[in-house]
Design an enzyme around this catalytic site. Structure first.
Site, mmCIF file in Angstrom:
data_model
loop_
_atom_site.group_PDB
_atom_site.id
_atom_site.type_symbol
_atom_site.label_atom_id
_atom_site.label_comp_id
_atom_site.label_asym_id
_atom_site.label_seq_id
_atom_site.Cartn_x
_atom_site.Cartn_y
_atom_site.Cartn_z
ATOM 1 N N ASP A 36 -41.700 52.826 28.698
ATOM 2 C CA ASP A 36 -42.230 53.953 27.936
ATOM 3 C C ASP A 36 -43.397 53.476 27.082
ATOM 4 O O ASP A 36 -43.267 52.531 26.304
ATOM 5 C CB ASP A 36 -41.133 54.549 27.053
ATOM 6 C CG ASP A 36 -41.490 55.924 26.509
ATOM 7 O OD1 ASP A 36 -42.694 56.243 26.428
ATOM 8 O OD2 ASP A 36 -40.572 56.680 26.153
ATOM 9 N N GLY A 70 -39.261 59.644 22.202
ATOM 10 C CA GLY A 70 -38.748 60.701 21.328
ATOM 11 C C GLY A 70 -37.246 60.775 21.256
ATOM 12 O O GLY A 70 -36.659 60.867 20.165
ATOM 13 N N SER A 71 -36.570 60.734 22.411
ATOM 14 C CA SER A 71 -35.107 60.772 22.383
ATOM 15 C C SER A 71 -34.547 59.454 21.869
ATOM 16 O O SER A 71 -33.453 59.413 21.293
ATOM 17 C CB SER A 71 -34.549 61.096 23.775
ATOM 18 O OG SER A 71 -35.031 60.185 24.747
ATOM 19 N N CYS A 105 -36.144 64.289 27.029
ATOM 20 C CA CYS A 105 -37.330 63.449 26.909
ATOM 21 C C CYS A 105 -38.185 63.974 25.769
ATOM 22 O O CYS A 105 -38.788 65.042 25.881
ATOM 23 C CB CYS A 105 -38.127 63.437 28.209
ATOM 24 S SG CYS A 105 -39.581 62.407 28.076
ATOM 25 N N GLY A 106 -38.230 63.228 24.667
ATOM 26 C CA GLY A 106 -38.954 63.689 23.485
ATOM 27 C C GLY A 106 -40.452 63.725 23.665
ATOM 28 O O GLY A 106 -41.114 64.657 23.196
#
Length: 348
Positions: A263, A268-269, A101-102
């Site tokens: 989200d 990020g990912s 998870c970015g």
């Protein structure tokens, strides 16, 4: 005038959980400070499996209502099993446990510096090595005047798994998607395919389309990852504005993952996987910076491919993603044994 007293809970039965809340680009992160069981297992993937099978109550209590909501996201810090790791982390959400998870990495970078989980912070950047279920992520936290700030991180090898894959999506017919990995697997498709816009269409419509695509890809495409079968699952679908060729202008997307969770950040990912996909297609070059805009909040991440590598037989790239996280609060939650809703619930 006497100083105000901090609120105190009256005597109660049941455990207490302490957390710090942050957000990155509007996407929440609830970091568990105390009260959680210590996961068993030698590797971080074994710890993830143990929590899922033996302590899933923790996820439900902190992610679900009445303490959370269906779009809450959480992080449980655990010891890493790699020598370089400063911390390890298990990610949790409304459906279960992610591998990467970015937005959480950006928040955890600041958190690790501010809470003394790394050696003494120093400017202009302090390095934080965070071991995730997908592998070791190297984060770099800006640090000026005793304050932490923006964070950039370098991904695990990211790659295009398959491009131009046709899937039958009930209610929508045949849909062509790309599938890429950025610590988790995502399906990518332009929102225009469905007559939608990632920034202006109703969120409910975007969720319905994405959920249908996700279920269809899960049923019709078999994923695999060279490192572990635990990584070989589709996390969600990312709808884009279709602007994949290099441009200095932002490109927008929105990610619907897990159990139709939206989200708020650019993901990020997902940015990592989208960069890998664009590089695979020859649309961008190494070190070309792209800006990614969240269709939900308008918040921004930047990303770039920094070097070529391999992941098994897949040609891959390491991607650098940058963003900013902020603190929103700290809380103590209790679980009273007589509470019929103590385990949490979700409204759909």
């Amino acid at each position: 005038m006497a100083a105000p007293r901090l609120p105190q809970l009256p005597p109660h039965d049941g455990p207490m959980l302490s957390v710090v809340d942050m957000h990155t680009g509007g996407e929440p992160l609830r970091i568990v400070l105390s009260g959680a069981p210590a996961p068993e297992g030698r590797t971080i993937l074994e710890k993830r499996r143990w929590v899922r099978e033996n302590a899933d109550w923790l996820r439900k209590v902190l992610m679900f209502e009445p303490r959370g909501h269906r779009d809450m996201y959480g992080a449980l810090l655990v010891p890493g099993d790699e020598e370089e790791a400063n911390i390890g982390v298990l990610f949790m959400h409304n459906e279960g446990y992610s591998t990467m998870c970015g937005h959480a990495i950006v928040a955890l970078g600041r958190f690790a510096v501010d809470y003394g989980l790394v050696n003494a912070a120093q400017g202009p950047e302090t390095a934080v090595n965070i071991q995730c279920p997908c592998g070791l992520i190297r984060a770099y936290v800006s640090y000026t005047g005793g304050r932490s700030g923006s964070v950039r991180f370098r991904s695990v090898p990211a790659f295009a798994f398959a491009t131009d894959v046709t899937v039958d999506v009930p209610g929508y017919g045949k849909v062509v998607v790309d599938i890429a990995y950025g610590g988790a697997f995502y399906a990518f498709v332009s929102a225009e395919t469905f007559g939608l816009d990632v920034c202006s269409s109703r969120t409910r419509d975007l969720v319905d389309v994405s959920a249908a695509v996700t279920e269809s890809v899960k049923a019709q495409v078999k994923l695999n990852h060279p490192d572990s079968d635990d990584l070989a699952f589709l996390y969600g679908t990312i709808l884009t504005d279709g602007k994949d060729s290099y441009s200095e202008e932002p490109t927008a997307n929105i990610c619907i993952f897990a159990e139709s969770q939206v989200d708020r950040s650019p993901t990020g990912s997902g940015v990592t996987a989208r960069i890998a996909l664009q590089y695979h297609k020859g649309l961008i070059q190494l070190e070309q910076i792209r800006t990614f805009k969240s269709g939900a909040t308008g918040s921004l991440f930047t990303g770039k491919a920094v070097k070529e590598t391999l992941c098994g037989n897949f040609k891959a790239v390491v991607v650098e993603v940058s963003g900013q996280a902020y603190y929103t609060g700290a809380s103590s939650f209790v679980i009273e044994n007589k509470d019929s809703l103590k385990d949490g619930f979700l409204l759909k």
